[in-house]
Scaffold this motif. Structure first.
Motif, PDB file in Angstrom:
ATOM      1  N   PRO A 179       0.806  -1.230   0.000  1.00 20.71           N
ATOM      2  CA  PRO A 179       0.000   0.000   0.000  1.00 20.71           C
ATOM      3  C   PRO A 179       0.835   1.274   0.000  1.00 20.71           C
ATOM      4  N   GLU A 180       1.966   1.274   0.717  1.00 26.41           N
ATOM      5  CA  GLU A 180       2.778   2.495   0.752  1.00 26.41           C
ATOM      6  C   GLU A 180       3.407   2.822  -0.602  1.00 26.41           C
ATOM      7  N   ASP A 181       3.524   1.822  -1.478  1.00 30.66           N
ATOM      8  CA  ASP A 181       4.049   2.088  -2.823  1.00 30.66           C
ATOM      9  C   ASP A 181       3.073   2.899  -3.671  1.00 30.66           C
ATOM     10  N   LEU A 182       1.835   2.989  -3.219  1.00 31.90           N
ATOM     11  CA  LEU A 182       0.797   3.672  -3.995  1.00 31.90           C
ATOM     12  C   LEU A 182       0.625   5.125  -3.583  1.00 31.90           C
ATOM     13  N   VAL A 183       1.351   5.567  -2.546  1.00 32.01           N
ATOM     14  CA  VAL A 183       1.241   6.949  -2.088  1.00 32.01           C
ATOM     15  C   VAL A 183       1.689   7.885  -3.216  1.00 32.01           C
ATOM     16  N   GLY A 184       0.865   8.884  -3.499  1.00 33.17           N
ATOM     17  CA  GLY A 184       1.178   9.849  -4.552  1.00 33.17           C
ATOM     18  C   GLY A 184       0.669   9.460  -5.915  1.00 33.17           C
ATOM     19  N   GLN A 185       0.190   8.230  -6.069  1.00 36.59           N
ATOM     20  CA  GLN A 185      -0.375   7.809  -7.347  1.00 36.59           C
ATOM     21  C   GLN A 185      -1.816   8.287  -7.475  1.00 36.59           C
ATOM     22  N   ARG A 186      -2.223   8.572  -8.706  1.00 38.61           N
ATOM     23  CA  ARG A 186      -3.593   8.993  -8.969  1.00 38.61           C
ATOM     24  C   ARG A 186      -4.440   7.742  -9.222  1.00 38.61           C
ATOM     25  N   ILE A 187      -5.218   7.363  -8.209  1.00 43.86           N
ATOM     26  CA  ILE A 187      -6.036   6.157  -8.291  1.00 43.86           C
ATOM     27  C   ILE A 187      -7.463   6.577  -8.636  1.00 43.86           C
ATOM     28  N   TRP A 188      -7.900   6.181  -9.801  1.00 39.13           N
ATOM     29  CA  TRP A 188      -9.167   6.662 -10.359  1.00 39.13           C
ATOM     30  C   TRP A 188     -10.291   5.674 -10.066  1.00 39.13           C
ATOM     31  N   ILE A 189     -11.291   6.137  -9.298  1.00 40.87           N
ATOM     32  CA  ILE A 189     -12.499   5.360  -9.000  1.00 40.87           C
ATOM     33  C   ILE A 189     -13.679   6.235  -9.424  1.00 40.87           C
ATOM     34  N   PRO A 190     -14.097   6.166 -10.692  1.00 38.88           N
ATOM     35  CA  PRO A 190     -15.108   7.115 -11.185  1.00 38.88           C
ATOM     36  C   PRO A 190     -16.501   6.828 -10.645  1.00 38.88           C
ATOM     37  N   GLY A 191     -17.278   7.913 -10.529  1.00 36.42           N
ATOM     38  CA  GLY A 191     -18.702   7.767 -10.241  1.00 36.42           C
ATOM     39  C   GLY A 191     -19.036   7.366  -8.821  1.00 36.42           C
TER      40      GLY A 191
END
Length: 306
Positions: A179-191
């Motif tokens: 999970p810490e590798d995902l810090v700063g990434q743009r994680i798109w969950i639309p709608g």
């Protein structure tokens, strides 16, 4: 029209005597006579004439008999349609390509004797309302709070989430991520719909690991989302493992571990629902849940295992 009187008329015709009709129906001969008299009054005709050997249909009685039998047959079929086990088990799933649908498919494979009708309602609120109204027998959802009175719930699955990225994403070469590798990434969950259970889940997930969840734009469906992820190197999203990724040429599905974020799926149903298929579905899901529980996972604090 009083169906008890109609049934009495049919039985009396078959038995040929009012006394024998009473025995067959478990009522007195006097009650048989009263029912037939009431039916004759409602129809305005005589249905029987009395003879030394019992009763005999009049011409009007003969004309009415096939319609009386049709009425009783329709009534019996109407009752059978709503009697537990007499109709398909109606189950709501969170999408036909979801882990919930896969669980129901496996149940059907093991128990083909139960006829199923699968529907897809938009969210947990709609699913709960449908269960309470008796429109569906059971529904899958992420249960955030104690269910309404008369509704029961049980956890049935922890669905592991993977990170989905295009080949141009900076994490595309990873074999697994934390999970810490995902810090700063743009994680798109639309709608994300305000108040929806999955919106609450992603809000808590973002807070727990300092992630950036982008809910920009409406959700146009899976294929549109896959296209956006494949074409935009800066975008990533979470995908459940049950969904078969058919775009391996331009997308990567990467496991997230230590801990693995899992989405909590629960089954809800009305406590007074006695459909035999529902009881068997619950037993099947409980066995699957007990055998598939994982260690080292993260889920929302509101997810109960009751």
């Amino acid at each position: 029209m009083d169906l008890n009187a109609v049934r009495t008329f049919v039985v009396a015709t078959e038995e040929g005597q009012l006394q024998e009709a009473g025995v067959e129906l478990g009522i007195s001969q006097q009650a048989v006579s009263k029912r037939i008299a009431a039916l004759e009054k409602e129809l305005g005709v005589r249905l029987f004439t009395r003879t030394a050997r019992g009763i005999q249909l009049t011409a009007d009685g003969q004309a009415f008999l096939p319609h009386a039998r049709a009425l009783l047959d329709a009534a019996d079929r109407a009752v059978a349609a709503v009697r537990p086990g007499g109709r398909p088990l109606r189950v709501d799933v969170l999408g036909r390509r979801s882990v919930c649908a896969a669980l129901v498919q496996e149940f059907h494979r093991q128990h083909p004797e139960f006829e199923l009708e699968v529907v897809t309602l938009p969210n947990g609120t709609a699913a709960t309302a449908a269960v309470r109204a008796g429109e569906v027998d059971a529904a899958f959802c992420g249960q955030q709070s104690p269910p309404p009175e008369g509704v029961r719930t049980m956890r049935v699955e922890n669905e592991p989430l993977h990170l989905l990225v295009g080949l141009g994403h900076e994490l595309a070469a990873a074999t697994e991520l934390r999970p810490e590798d995902l810090v700063g990434q743009r994680i798109w969950i639309p709608g994300i719909v305000p108040g929806a259970e999955w919106g609450a889940y992603y809000k808590e997930l973002a807070a727990a690991f300092d992630l950036s969840i982008d809910a920009e734009g409406p959700n146009f469906g899976t294929e549109h989302m896959l296209d956006r992820i494949a074409d935009t190197p800066s975008l990533a999203t979470f995908f459940g493992t049950v969904i078969r990724l058919t775009r391996a040429e331009d997308l990567r599905l990467i496991p997230v571990r230590d801990p693995t974020p899992v989405y909590p799926h629960s089954l809800i149903w009305r406590a007074d629902n006695h459909h035999p298929g529902l009881a068997e579905l619950r037993r099947h899901l409980d066995e699957n849940w007990r055998s598939s529980r994982r260690e080292d996972v993260w889920t929302a604090s509101w997810a109960t295992e009751g």
